[in-house]
Design a protein around this motif. Structure first.
Motif, short mmCIF file in Angstrom:
data_model
loop_
_atom_site.label_atom_id
_atom_site.label_comp_id
_atom_site.label_asym_id
_atom_site.label_seq_id
_atom_site.Cartn_x
_atom_site.Cartn_y
_atom_site.Cartn_z
N UNK A 53 0.81 -1.23 0.00
CA UNK A 53 0.00 0.00 0.00
C UNK A 53 0.84 1.27 0.00
N UNK A 54 2.12 1.19 -0.37
CA UNK A 54 2.96 2.38 -0.48
C UNK A 54 3.78 2.25 -1.76
N UNK A 55 3.72 3.29 -2.60
CA UNK A 55 4.48 3.29 -3.85
C UNK A 55 5.25 4.59 -3.95
N UNK A 56 6.23 4.57 -4.84
CA UNK A 56 6.97 5.77 -5.17
C UNK A 56 6.96 5.96 -6.68
N UNK A 57 6.73 7.17 -7.12
CA UNK A 57 6.73 7.49 -8.54
C UNK A 57 7.91 8.40 -8.81
N UNK A 71 6.31 9.93 -2.96
CA UNK A 71 5.83 8.76 -2.24
C UNK A 71 4.34 8.90 -1.98
N UNK A 72 3.58 7.83 -2.32
CA UNK A 72 2.14 7.80 -2.15
C UNK A 72 1.75 6.65 -1.24
N UNK A 79 -10.22 4.60 -1.56
CA UNK A 79 -9.60 3.87 -2.67
C UNK A 79 -8.83 4.80 -3.61
N UNK A 80 -8.04 5.69 -3.03
CA UNK A 80 -7.20 6.60 -3.81
C UNK A 80 -5.81 6.68 -3.18
N UNK A 81 -4.85 7.10 -3.99
CA UNK A 81 -3.50 7.34 -3.49
C UNK A 81 -3.40 8.76 -2.95
N UNK A 82 -2.69 8.91 -1.84
CA UNK A 82 -2.47 10.23 -1.25
C UNK A 82 -0.98 10.47 -1.13
N UNK A 83 -0.54 11.67 -1.46
CA UNK A 83 0.88 12.01 -1.41
C UNK A 83 1.32 12.08 0.06
N UNK A 84 2.40 11.36 0.37
CA UNK A 84 2.96 11.37 1.72
C UNK A 84 4.13 12.33 1.79
#
Length: 110
Positions: A53-57, A71-72, A79-84
């Motif tokens: 549940x954590x990705x990096x673009x 990092x999201x 059900x959405x990605x949030x910028x961390x």
């Protein structure tokens, strides 16, 4: 004579232990990895899964000129990605001492 028998028994025991270990390591059981809750279509290798549940673009800096890893976290409620946050990896790689990352100096000053 007693010493020779003792040595043979010890060596036989070691051999048996090694055979048991070899057969235990040779079983073909599959390792169960829990599935990720998020499916990601990685286009051009720019998406990195950091944790479940954590990705990096990877932002190549076309607009800003500053390469960074954004990092999201995946919010399961909406059900959405949030910028961390973001990580300016280019600066970290070029100047690791500024971020208290230990470096090794060799005799060639590399």
């Amino acid at each position: 004579m007693q010493n020779g028998i003792f040595l043979k028994v010890i060596l036989s025991g070691i051999l048996v232990c090694l055979i048991v270990i070899a057969f235990k390591l040779n079983n073909n059981e599959q390792i169960q990895i829990p599935p990720s809750n998020v499916d990601i279509d990685n286009q051009g290798g720019r998406v990195v899964q950091i944790a479940p549940n954590r990705i990096g673009v990877i932002d190549t800096g076309n607009g800003s000129g500053w390469e960074q890893l954004v990092i999201f976290d995946y919010n399961q409620d909406n059900e959405k990605f949030e910028v961390v946050g973001s990580l300016t990896y280019e600066d970290i790689f070029n100047h690791p001492e500024d971020y208290d990352i230990p470096t090794i100096d060799d005799k060639y000053e590399n």
